[in-house]
Design an enzyme around this catalytic site. Sequence first.
Site, mmCIF file in Angstrom:
data_model
loop_
_atom_site.group_PDB
_atom_site.id
_atom_site.type_symbol
_atom_site.label_atom_id
_atom_site.label_comp_id
_atom_site.label_asym_id
_atom_site.label_seq_id
_atom_site.Cartn_x
_atom_site.Cartn_y
_atom_site.Cartn_z
ATOM 1 N N ALA A 40 1.239 -1.855 -0.155
ATOM 2 C CA ALA A 40 0.105 0.514 -0.125
ATOM 3 C C ALA A 40 0.844 0.997 -0.027
ATOM 4 C CB ALA A 40 -1.052 0.334 0.971
ATOM 5 N N GLY A 45 5.654 1.312 6.156
ATOM 6 C CA GLY A 45 7.173 0.087 5.249
ATOM 7 C C GLY A 45 7.299 0.391 3.674
ATOM 8 N N CYS A 46 6.579 0.460 2.739
ATOM 9 C CA CYS A 46 5.963 0.899 1.503
ATOM 10 C C CYS A 46 7.363 1.948 1.349
ATOM 11 C CB CYS A 46 4.564 1.296 1.089
ATOM 12 S SG CYS A 46 4.035 -0.586 1.418
ATOM 13 N N THR A 47 6.506 3.057 2.046
ATOM 14 C CA THR A 47 7.176 4.585 1.859
ATOM 15 C C THR A 47 9.241 4.197 2.320
ATOM 16 O OG1 THR A 47 5.092 5.357 2.293
ATOM 17 C CG2 THR A 47 7.729 6.730 2.477
ATOM 18 N N ALA A 50 10.230 2.499 -1.552
ATOM 19 C CA ALA A 50 10.406 3.483 -2.086
ATOM 20 C C ALA A 50 11.303 4.006 -2.565
ATOM 21 C CB ALA A 50 8.735 3.716 -2.772
#
EC number: 1.11.1.24
Length: 155
Positions: A40, A45-47, A50
């Site tokens: 998401a 975590g995804c930030t 990325a």
Amino acid sequence: MPRLSPAETAPDFTLSASDGSTVSLADMRGSNTIVYFYPAAATPGCTTEACDFRDNLNSLKSAGYTVLGISPDPVDKLAKFADSEGLNFPLLSDEDHAVAEAYGAWGEKKNYGRTYEGLIRSTVVVDPEGKVSLAQYNVKATGHVSKLRRDLGLD
């Protein structure tokens, strides 16, 4: 879902990107492509993951790699995420998670004692001929790009 293994042909896809374009894996033939799946946009975590790809993009590009991020988020959310974090590679929308399923990146997850279906943080590297050269599943967001660089022999 079955997971991909090296030497298999990577499933082709065409998805809408955060910048309004469409991106096809077939368009990447002739170069190495890192396809990473994340659950998401704009979550911690995804930030982290990325931004790690963003910060390493120039060295990955100079080594001949293109990076594509795929999540089940809609394009408008991906566009906001890319803009807010200054992401310099395409984020692709897989809202029906068909591509994630084809790559073995969708399946059963467990979190805080709850079992559910969802996106499994994964990275698949596709060679210039469209074959899988590396497939990693259940990767950690923090430190993943460094590990990937080591696994690819870039460090």
